[in-house]
Each structure stands twice: as structure tokens, then as C-alpha cells.
Scaffold this motif. Structure first.
Motif, mmCIF file in Angstrom:
data_model
loop_
_atom_site.group_PDB
_atom_site.id
_atom_site.type_symbol
_atom_site.label_atom_id
_atom_site.label_comp_id
_atom_site.label_asym_id
_atom_site.label_seq_id
_atom_site.Cartn_x
_atom_site.Cartn_y
_atom_site.Cartn_z
ATOM 1 N N PRO A 319 0.800 -1.208 -0.002
ATOM 2 C CA PRO A 319 -0.112 -0.149 0.201
ATOM 3 C C PRO A 319 1.023 1.173 0.123
ATOM 4 C CG PRO A 319 -0.107 -0.969 2.282
ATOM 5 C CD PRO A 319 0.780 -1.790 1.179
ATOM 6 N N VAL A 320 0.528 2.200 -0.790
ATOM 7 C CA VAL A 320 1.261 3.550 -0.924
ATOM 8 C C VAL A 320 0.253 4.797 -1.054
ATOM 9 C CG1 VAL A 320 3.135 2.396 -2.154
ATOM 10 C CG2 VAL A 320 1.284 3.184 -3.124
ATOM 11 N N LEU A 321 1.046 5.946 -0.529
ATOM 12 C CA LEU A 321 0.277 7.011 -0.837
ATOM 13 C C LEU A 321 1.147 7.852 -1.977
ATOM 14 C CD1 LEU A 321 -1.812 9.230 0.295
ATOM 15 C CD2 LEU A 321 -0.149 10.270 1.651
ATOM 16 N N PHE A 337 5.591 11.565 -5.782
ATOM 17 C CA PHE A 337 5.985 11.103 -4.440
ATOM 18 C C PHE A 337 5.393 10.144 -4.133
ATOM 19 C CE2 PHE A 337 6.726 15.696 -5.579
ATOM 20 C CZ PHE A 337 7.862 15.747 -5.135
ATOM 21 N N VAL A 338 6.112 9.087 -3.732
ATOM 22 C CA VAL A 338 5.568 7.704 -3.185
ATOM 23 C C VAL A 338 5.870 7.487 -1.662
ATOM 24 C CG1 VAL A 338 5.155 5.286 -3.594
ATOM 25 C CG2 VAL A 338 5.444 6.949 -5.539
ATOM 26 N N LEU A 339 4.906 7.242 -0.776
ATOM 27 C CA LEU A 339 4.995 6.981 0.623
ATOM 28 C C LEU A 339 4.548 5.493 0.744
ATOM 29 C CD1 LEU A 339 6.035 7.690 3.480
ATOM 30 C CD2 LEU A 339 3.776 8.816 3.901
ATOM 31 N N ASP A 340 5.257 4.712 1.421
ATOM 32 C CA ASP A 340 5.149 3.420 1.749
ATOM 33 C C ASP A 340 4.092 3.318 3.162
ATOM 34 O OD1 ASP A 340 4.781 0.697 2.406
ATOM 35 O OD2 ASP A 340 7.173 0.512 2.510
ATOM 36 N N LEU A 341 3.016 2.904 2.924
ATOM 37 C CA LEU A 341 2.114 2.867 4.140
ATOM 38 C C LEU A 341 2.029 1.512 4.641
ATOM 39 C CD1 LEU A 341 -1.028 4.699 2.250
ATOM 40 C CD2 LEU A 341 0.742 5.645 3.695
ATOM 41 N N THR A 342 2.950 0.535 4.639
ATOM 42 C CA THR A 342 2.950 -0.580 5.333
ATOM 43 C C THR A 342 2.810 -0.556 6.673
ATOM 44 O OG1 THR A 342 4.055 -1.743 3.323
ATOM 45 C CG2 THR A 342 3.917 -2.910 5.387
ATOM 46 N N ALA A 343 3.517 0.281 7.158
ATOM 47 C CA ALA A 343 3.835 0.288 8.679
ATOM 48 C C ALA A 343 2.532 1.077 9.293
ATOM 49 C CB ALA A 343 5.097 1.165 9.077
ATOM 50 N N LEU A 344 1.857 2.141 8.425
ATOM 51 C CA LEU A 344 0.816 2.913 8.791
ATOM 52 C C LEU A 344 -0.343 1.747 9.088
ATOM 53 C CD1 LEU A 344 -0.543 5.443 9.727
ATOM 54 C CD2 LEU A 344 -0.912 6.006 7.317
ATOM 55 N N LYS A 345 -0.429 0.962 8.005
ATOM 56 C CA LYS A 345 -1.576 0.145 7.794
ATOM 57 C C LYS A 345 -1.539 -0.957 8.885
ATOM 58 C CE LYS A 345 -3.675 1.544 4.204
ATOM 59 N NZ LYS A 345 -4.911 2.361 4.243
ATOM 60 N N ALA A 347 -0.137 -0.261 11.774
ATOM 61 C CA ALA A 347 -0.363 0.246 12.982
ATOM 62 C C ALA A 347 -1.812 0.602 13.184
ATOM 63 C CB ALA A 347 0.202 1.582 12.960
ATOM 64 N N GLU A 348 -2.658 0.641 11.957
ATOM 65 C CA GLU A 348 -4.036 0.902 12.042
ATOM 66 C C GLU A 348 -4.767 -0.361 12.395
ATOM 67 O OE1 GLU A 348 -5.088 2.219 8.350
ATOM 68 O OE2 GLU A 348 -4.588 4.616 8.889
ATOM 69 N N ALA A 349 -4.174 -1.438 11.895
ATOM 70 C CA ALA A 349 -4.698 -2.847 12.232
ATOM 71 C C ALA A 349 -4.637 -3.083 13.795
ATOM 72 C CB ALA A 349 -4.129 -3.924 11.379
ATOM 73 N N GLU A 350 -3.494 -2.810 14.325
ATOM 74 C CA GLU A 350 -3.194 -3.121 15.487
ATOM 75 C C GLU A 350 -4.072 -1.928 16.488
ATOM 76 O OE1 GLU A 350 1.209 -2.351 16.202
ATOM 77 O OE2 GLU A 350 1.520 -4.109 15.136
ATOM 78 N N SER A 351 -4.253 -0.821 16.131
ATOM 79 C CA SER A 351 -5.281 0.187 16.680
ATOM 80 C C SER A 351 -6.531 -0.639 16.833
ATOM 81 C CB SER A 351 -5.336 1.429 16.010
ATOM 82 O OG SER A 351 -5.927 2.472 16.710
ATOM 83 N N ARG A 352 -7.156 -1.031 15.567
ATOM 84 C CA ARG A 352 -8.452 -1.667 15.563
ATOM 85 C C ARG A 352 -8.428 -2.837 16.390
ATOM 86 N NH1 ARG A 352 -7.829 -0.337 10.124
ATOM 87 N NH2 ARG A 352 -7.216 -2.437 9.617
ATOM 88 N N GLU A 353 -7.533 -3.403 16.407
ATOM 89 C CA GLU A 353 -7.537 -4.817 17.652
ATOM 90 C C GLU A 353 -7.392 -4.338 18.806
ATOM 91 O OE1 GLU A 353 -7.200 -8.751 18.698
ATOM 92 O OE2 GLU A 353 -7.733 -7.908 16.972
#
Length: 616
Positions: A319-321, A337-345, A347-353
Motif C-alpha cells: 500500500p502506498v500514498l 512522490f510515493v510513501l510506503d504505508l505498510t507500517a501505517l496500515k 499500526a491501524e490494524a493493531e489500533s483496531r485490534e
């Protein structure tokens, strides 16, 4: 003028020296036009002055000829000497010639032309009279006197014309002199303006020189800044903080930094070989979105950042932005400009958990709180259940008695069975509400009446309130619209508040123990529930701390009841707060948003009439 503006670039009009030269040329043109006008008017004035002088000279000659003719004829009439008639006819012809010349000169002046014609007629008539006198002349001298009187009239006419023309001549000469003065002033002012503009042009030339020098310095500085910016951009490109790519609109990627290559899993050899293409990196379901981005780039030159996925070289997805902009209008290259969203995704999954676990823990605490509260109300619940059971037993005994009567009263027996059925349903409803409160089930929102939920909880706590001498009054607003809430959780909130109020008032030795529960609309058109008690009250400074976890004012309290209540209300989109009651006691209030109008209408339409009446 518009054509001139199109021809001359606007940047030339912005130069002060050019403007000064233009103003100087404009002044010269205006001076030339004014000078030409003045010269034409001056020539016309001089011509008029010369014409007036010609008229005066003609009148003087005419008067001199008439005076000579008068002297000749008078001398002959006085002496009859033929020598006076030597020039006979010559003077007459001179008079006629000068009179015709006078008429030609004053032909443009209506008044003088009329006078000249009149003078010509008089002169012709007098000359004929003089000729007759000469032919019949005697030596008495009377004809000479008559001729003199006639010539006086001619001289009077000539004098009038002379005076009129001299007056006009004086005015024309004054006008000509004024023109000469104005011409002198015009020349002097032009000289002053030319000198001033020349000085201004010199000053502007110096300013232009300074401006050009400053512009040159700024250009040099700008070039230095551009070079420094290019170095900074290159450092950003090489820093690999985010992925940066340079692409063509059609999709080919011909430059990328190491950060982007790490994101997509390719190496620089793949980039040099031209194996990086937007279409190959984009999954099929994202290609329509890419086409929209290309259209946006062509239209406005910039694509707003959006999330998508890239296919890595190993086939996995990342996943990228991504966002981008064109290098210039009309071009086909840009930077992305490409930003890797792997860590953000992740973190979002962990936050939902974590959120899920938090809600589960909250449900466990709420269930424990309900069980604890129901344990405190064991006596009240038993009393509530015993009431309909006792009523059923009494009704059954009465029914047996009516059956044993002679004859049996079947109508009373039928009524008794009805009472038994009603009490049984009431006991079942009480047990059902208790089971609903005690069971542990996930939240399930439904459309419900707030007044009905309040009345159900009051029924459960009625015995507890009666045992502690608490008078419970209600002030429920009619026709309140339904709300969307979890019935069990909302009843738990009301149960906690009522039990807390009853326990607080149980310790009051003096004064009445009263509780007022009211419902209504709030300022935002939602449902507003208020519970007032006459207990010992609370400290306004600690009103907010009451809702903190593990904070309690009761010796045996856990400090979780009010915290859970506020959490439930806020989860439903409402608000809960506490304040001091007057003259004593506490007030607990909360609000809940209304259900949508559409759903509320459906609920009202499908609600049984008995339920609506019971709620009221």
C-alpha cells in the motif's frame, strides 16, 4: 491605440525612461499642434488688421479725391474761371474707382457694405448735381454753397465709416498683440517643460541604470538560489526519505531514487532497462483510478495525493500514498512522490485490534457491574417476582372457592382466570427484564422509546426505593421521538443512577427522600434525561471526577459504575454530566441523539397501540 499596445510589450511600458521619452514626444506633438493653431489664428488676425488698414487707406483716398473735386468745382462756381476745370472728369473717375474698391473690400461686412453702397449712391447723385450746377453756373455763389452742403454729407458718411473701421482695427491689433504674448508664453513654457523633462529623463536614466544593475544582481542571486535549490532537491532525491520518481504521462518511469526501488522491490538495472512502467506496477482494480489521475494531471497539472497499491517484483502488494505534478504546461513529464504505508496500515490494524479488545473489556466490566447491581437488588427483585406469584396464588384460591359455591359462579371463575393470566405475564416480563440485564451479550442497537426504558427500570427498583423510604416521581414528556440505542446498556445506565441515588438518600436522617426522573427535549433537539435526588449532594469541584475510573465516594464502591455509564452514553453519541441540586442533593443528566426521521416514522407506524399507551 489598441494596435500600439499589442505591438509594444508591456515590459517596455514599465520602464521609466521609456515613459519619460514618450511624455516628451507627446509634449512636442501637443506643442506643435498648439503652435500650428496659434500660427493660423495669428495669420488670420494679421490679415484682418491689414484688411482694416486697406479699408482706411481707401477711405482716405476717397476723401482726398472728393476734397480735391470739391475745391475745383467750388473755385469754378465762385469765379467761373475755366482753369479750375482743367481736370474735369478725372476726379469723377477717381471717386468712382475708389468707391468700387471700397465696396470690394467691405463685401464681407454687412454693415460696411451697406454703408459703402449708400456712399456710392450719394457720391454719384452729388456728382450729377455738381455737373448740372457747372453747366448752368452763374456768379451769384449760391450753387457753390449748395455744393458745399452736399459734400458735407458725403464727408460725414466717410467719417462714420472711418471711425467704425478704426475701432475694429484697434480691437484686431489688441487681439494680435494678445496672440503675440500667448505665443511668447507658450514658447517659454515649452522651454521650461523641455528642460524639466530633460532633467527628469536624465534622473530616470540614472534610475534605469541602477535598476538594471539591481536586476542583474538579482538574476545572479536567483541563479545561485536555483543552483542551491537544485542541490537541495538532489539531496532530497538521494536521501531516500520517501520514494521519488520522474515519469512520463504515458506511464514510463525513467528516473527513481533508491527508496522507491525498495518499495517496489526492483533494482537500478531494471530501471535502466526500462522495465518499470506504471501499468505493470498497478493492479488491475486500480487502473481506472490511474486513468482519472492522468486526466487530472493533463487538466490542472497536479494530482492530489491518494492511496493505492503497487505490485512488487515478487508479486506481492504494497500500500502506498502517491501524488504528483507536471514539470510545466504542455509537457508530458512530471515528478511523483510515493510513501510506503505498510507500517501505517499495520499500526491501524493493531489500533483496531486494541479498540476491539478495549470494547470487549468494557462489555465485561459493564456485565460485572450489572451483575453486582442486580445482586444488591436481590431483595427488591424477589419482592417484585413474589408480588405476581402471590397474586396468582390468591386468585387461584378465589377461583376454587367460586367453583365450590352452589351453584358455581362461572363468570367470577372466568374473571379469576384472567387475573391469573395477567399476573403470570407480569411475572414473566419481570423475569425477562432481569435476564436481559444479567446476560452478557454484544451491544445491539434498536429503535426504542426512552420513557419505556425509564419505566421498566423504575419497576425493577421500586421495592428497593420503598424499603429505603424514597419517593420516586416521574415527569416524562409526551410524544418524544424514538432513539436508537442498546436497550440493555441504556437500562444499565438508568439502573446505576437510580441505585446510587437510593443509596445516597438512605444515609440522610432528616428531610424528605425524594427522587424526580424527567425526560424532554434538549437544545439540539435530542432526548434529555434528568435524575434529581435529595441526598447529601456533591462537591461541584469534584463533579467531573465522579466519572473517572476507580474514583468513588462510597466506602464499598469500585468506582466503575459512573465511568461505565458515561462511556455508554458517549458511545451512543450523547453526553453525560453531574451538578449540585438545590437546596440539597445531586443532579445527573444525559442526552441522546434522536433516530432518523424516516426510521422514527416507521417505528411509530408499526408500534402496537397498547405499547404507546403504556409508555405514556
Amino acid at each position: 491605440m489598441s494596435a500600439l499596445v499589442r505591438i509594444l510589450p508591456l515590459r517596455w511600458l514599465a520602464r521609466p525612461l521609456v515613459l519619460a521619452v514618450g511624455a516628451l514626444l507627446t509634449l512636442f506633438a501637443a506643442t506643435a499642434i498648439l503652435g500650428l493653431q496659434y500660427w493660423q489664428e495669428r495669420q488670420s488676425t494679421h490679415q484682418l488688421v491689414g484688411h482694416s488698414r486697406q479699408v482706411l487707406e481707401t477711405l482716405d483716398r476717397l476723401r482726398a479725391i472728393i476734397a480735391k473735386l470739391e475745391a475745383e468745382r467750388r473755385g469754378y462756381l465762385m469765379t467761373l474761371d475755366p482753369t479750375y476745370l482743367k481736370a474735369y472728369g478725372v476726379s469723377d473717375e477717381g471717386v468712382r474707382r475708389e468707391a468700387q474698391a471700397l465696396q470690394a473690400l467691405v463685401a464681407d461686412d454687412p454693415l460696411l457694405s451697406l454703408r459703402a453702397q449708400h456712399l456710392t449712391l450719394i457720391v454719384s447723385a452729388k456728382l450729377r448735381e455738381i455737373d448740372e450746377m457747372v453747366k448752368t453756373a452763374g456768379t451769384s455763389g449760391l450753387p457753390a454753397l449748395a455744393m458745399i452742403r452736399g459734400m458735407d454729407e458725403i464727408r460725414s458718411q466717410i467719417d462714420q465709416m472711418v471711425d467704425h473701421e478704426r475701432f475694429r482695427l484697434a480691437g484686431r491689433e489688441a487681439h494680435a498683440e494678445a496672440f503675440e504674448q500667448r505665443w511668447s508664453w507658450l514658447i517659454a513654457s515649452d522651454v521650461v517643460l523641455v528642460v524639466g523633462l530633460a532633467a527628469a529623463a536624465l534622473a530616470l536614466a540614472r534610475l534605469e541604470t541602477k535598476r538594471r544593475r539591481k536586476t542583474t544582481e538579482e538574476n545572479i542571486k536567483l541563479q545561485s538560489d536555483l543552483a542551491a535549490r537544485d542541490i537541495k532537491i538532489r539531496h532530497l532525491f538521494d536521501a531516500n526519505i520517501i520514494g521519488i520518481i520522474i515519469w512520463e504521462v504515458e506511464g514510463r518511469i525513467f528516473e527513481a531514487n533508491d527508496a522507491f526501488l525498495r518499495i517496489v522491490g526492483y533494482d537500478r538495472e531494471d530501471l535502466v532497462a526500462g522495465r518499470l512502467h506504471r501499468t505493470d506496477l498497478t493492479p488491475p482494480e486500480w487502473r481506472d483510478r490511474d486513468l482519472q489521475t492522468v486526466a487530472e494531471l493533463k487538466r490542472v497539472g497536479t494530482a492530489q495525493a491518494f492511496e493505492k497499491e503497487y505490485v512488487r517484483k515478487d508479486g506481492s502488494r504494497v500500500p502506498v500514498l502517491i501524488g504528483g505534478t507536471m514539470f510545466g504546461e504542455g509537457g508530458d513529464q512530471g515528478v511523483g512522490f510515493v510513501l510506503d504505508l505498510t507500517a501505517l496500515k499495520r499500526a491501524e490494524a493493531e489500533s483496531r485490534e486494541h479498540e476491539r479488545r478495549y470494547r470487549e473489556a468494557l462489555i465485561e466490566l459493564a456485565h460485572a457491574n450489572r451483575v453486582t447491581t442486580m445482586g444488591q437488588l436481590t431483595a427488591s427483585i424477589a419482592h417484585e417476582v413474589n408480588q405476581p406469584i402471590a397474586a396468582i396464588v390468591a386468585s387461584a384460591e378465589a377461583g376454587v372457592n367460586w367453583l365450590e359455591a352452589q351453584p358455581p359462579n362461572l363468570e367470577r371463575v372466568r374473571q379469576t382466570f384472567g387475573l391469573i393470566a395477567g399476573d403470570g405475564m407480569r411475572a414473566g416480563a419481570i423475569i425477562g427484564r432481569i435476564r436481559a440485564l444479567i446476560r452478557k451479550a454484544p451491544p445491539q442497537k434498536e429503535y426504542m422509546e426512552i420513557n419505556q426504558a425509564v419505566l421498566e427500570v423504575i419497576a425493577l427498583t421500586r421495592s428497593e426505593a420503598f424499603k429505603n423510604g424514597v419517593s420516586v416521581r416521574t415527569q416524562l414528556a409526551e410524544d418524544l421521538p424514538p432513539i436508537q440505542a442498546d436497550r440493555v446498556q441504556l437500562q444499565q445506565v438508568m439502573l446505576n443512577l437510580i441505585v446510587n441515588a437510593v443509596e445516597a438518600m438512605a444515609s440522610v436522617g432528616e428531610g424528605g427522600r425524594e427522587m424526580l426522573i424527567s425526560t424532554g427535549r434538549d437544545a439540539s433537539n435530542g432526548v434529555h434525561v434528568t435524575l434529581r435526588d435529595s441526598g447529601p449532594g456533591l462537591d461541584p469541584k469534584n463533579a467531573e471526577r465522579l466519572f473517572e475510573a476507580f474514583y468513588t465516594t462510597k466506602p464499598t464502591g469500585m468506582g466503575m459504575g459512573l465511568a461505565i455509564c458515561r462511556s455508554i452514553i458517549e458511545t451512543h453519541g450523547g453526553r453525560m454530566w453531574a451538578s449540585a441540586n438545590e437546596p440539597r442533593g445531586a443532579v445527573f443528566e444525559f442526552t441522546l441523539p434522536l433516530a432518523s426521521d424516516e426510521t422514527a416514522g416507521l417505528l411509530r407506524a408499526g408500534e402496537p397501540p397498547a405499547l404507546r399507551s403504556a409508555t405514556r
